[in-house]
Design an enzyme around this catalytic site. Structure first.
Site, PDB file in Angstrom:
ATOM      1  N   HIS A  81      -7.029   2.855   4.003  1.00 23.10           N
ATOM      2  CA  HIS A  81      -6.735   3.588   5.249  1.00 23.10           C
ATOM      3  C   HIS A  81      -8.012   3.843   6.068  1.00 23.10           C
ATOM      4  CE1 HIS A  81      -2.858   4.650   3.359  1.00 23.10           C
ATOM      5  NE2 HIS A  81      -2.459   5.124   4.527  1.00 23.10           N
ATOM      6  N   CYS A 123      -4.483  -1.492  -1.938  1.00 24.10           N
ATOM      7  CA  CYS A 123      -4.651  -0.058  -2.122  1.00 24.10           C
ATOM      8  C   CYS A 123      -5.645   0.138  -3.273  1.00 24.10           C
ATOM      9  CB  CYS A 123      -3.286   0.529  -2.468  1.00 24.10           C
ATOM     10  SG  CYS A 123      -3.293   2.268  -2.906  1.00 24.10           S
ATOM     11  N   CYS A 158     -11.039   3.320   0.535  1.00 27.50           N
ATOM     12  CA  CYS A 158      -9.578   3.473   0.641  1.00 27.50           C
ATOM     13  C   CYS A 158      -9.193   2.611   1.827  1.00 27.50           C
ATOM     14  CB  CYS A 158      -9.241   4.940   0.899  1.00 27.50           C
ATOM     15  SG  CYS A 158      -7.548   5.232   1.465  1.00 27.50           S
ATOM     16  N   ASP A 182       0.867  -1.183   0.000  1.00 27.38           N
ATOM     17  CA  ASP A 182       0.000   0.000   0.000  1.00 27.38           C
ATOM     18  C   ASP A 182       0.903   1.232   0.000  1.00 27.38           C
ATOM     19  OD1 ASP A 182      -2.433   1.553   0.317  1.00 27.38           O
ATOM     20  OD2 ASP A 182      -1.861   1.869   2.399  1.00 27.38           O
ATOM     21  N   SER A 183       0.288   2.384  -0.214  1.00 28.83           N
ATOM     22  CA  SER A 183       1.050   3.633  -0.148  1.00 28.83           C
ATOM     23  C   SER A 183       1.566   3.882   1.267  1.00 28.83           C
ATOM     24  CB  SER A 183       0.144   4.797  -0.542  1.00 28.83           C
ATOM     25  OG  SER A 183      -0.914   4.904   0.388  1.00 28.83           O
ATOM     26  N   GLU A 209      -1.539   8.348   8.637  1.00 32.31           N
ATOM     27  CA  GLU A 209      -0.113   7.999   8.596  1.00 32.31           C
ATOM     28  C   GLU A 209       0.624   8.582   9.818  1.00 32.31           C
ATOM     29  OE1 GLU A 209       1.957   6.289   6.181  1.00 32.31           O
ATOM     30  OE2 GLU A 209       0.034   5.485   5.550  1.00 32.31           O
TER      31      GLU A 209
END
Ligand code: DGL
Length: 269
Positions: free
Chosen positions: A184, A71, A182, A8-9, A150
């Site tokens: 996240h 992602c 998403c 994932d990012s 993050e």
């Protein structure tokens, strides 16, 4: 036993890894967080596809038996190219669960919170077009949320305020279902419940995505040994100690049952 690559990012894909550990704890995993480049969702398509390709090639070179593109943004922009390039490895992607959302919605009004890149992608437009036109989808880009998650601030006041702004059009439209588009965003569940209450259905597709992984592994005849816990390698492009801390904080799985290694890798060649 298999070696599964997950990327994932940043820390978002830990929501997918968490579900994978629940359903398939016996395998070994490499989790790759490209946190130095997060968020992906506001970057150009070409950049997202090139970087996603690079990360998948790195995971393939580590000997992964399957790769999860954990992602939505990378799946939307790059999965077709990744599958063409790495034909010998099952590549499992994740996309906003608008179909299950439509099935569960009683009033046909569904909010979709995802990154700008996902919402603008051809893949998402094509997915929307498969659904009957009597559904109303309120699409909202969650700009600014990923950097807060993050930074370990999923439940901070700042996050609540920004989230409230993003959810306003969805609330105003009286959506009874919200797609967490998403990876996240499942980490915002608590904050979303605080703002929208308990009655709204929250849809995330991690369970379905991991079931798909399981089917692919069974088709490859990978042995599913029960009662065993595999090794997890956490790799970050930014800060491996922080990735380990975030994994311990955000995931429900009991990581102490696994052997965990964490590394910093800045070049994925
Ligand atoms: N977690 C990612 C997704 O599912 C990307 C978030 C980002 O980096 O913008 O879309």
């Amino acid at each position: 036993m298999a070696l599964i690559g997950v990327f994932d990012s940043g820390v978002g894909g830990l929501s997918i890894l968490d579900e994978a550990l629940r359903q398939l704890p016996q395998h070994d995993y490499i989790y790759l967080a490209d946190s130095i480049n997060a968020p992906y969702g506001e970057r150009a398509s070409e950049w997202i596809s090139a970087r996603s390709m690079e990360l998948c090639q790195y995971l393939a070179a580590q000997g992964c038996d399957a790769i999860m593109v954990a992602c939505n943004t990378a799946t939307a922009e790059a999965i077709a190219q990744i599958r063409t390039t790495l034909q010998h490895i099952p590549i499992i992607g994740v996309e906003p669960g608008i179909k299950p959302a439509a099935m569960q919605s009683a009033n046909g009004i569904v909010g979709v919170l995802a990154t700008e890149a996902t919402l603008k992608s051809d893949k998402f437009t094509a997915l929307l077009a498969t659904l009957p036109i009597n559904y109303q989808f309120i699409k909202q880009a969650g700009a600014g949320l990923v950097p807060l998650i993050e930074a370990g601030q999923a439940n901070s006041e700042e996050t609540l305020e920004l989230l409230a702004k993003h959810l306003e059009p969805i609330q105003d439209a009286r959506a009874d279902t919200l797609v967490l588009g998403c990876t996240h965003y499942p980490f915002l569940r608590k904050a979303i419940r605080k703002l929208l209450g308990d009655s709204i259905n929250l849809i995330d597709t991690s369970d379905a995505v991991v079931r798909q992984l399981k089917r692919k592994l069974e088709a490859q005849d990978k042995e599913l040994v029960h009662g065993k816990h595999g090794l997890i390698r956490l790799i970050s492009s930014k800060d491996s100690e922080n990735l380990l801390l975030m994994a311990q904080e955000l995931m429900q799985s009991d990581l102490s049952k696994h052997q965990i290694e964490s590394h910093l890798v800045s070049t994925f060649k």
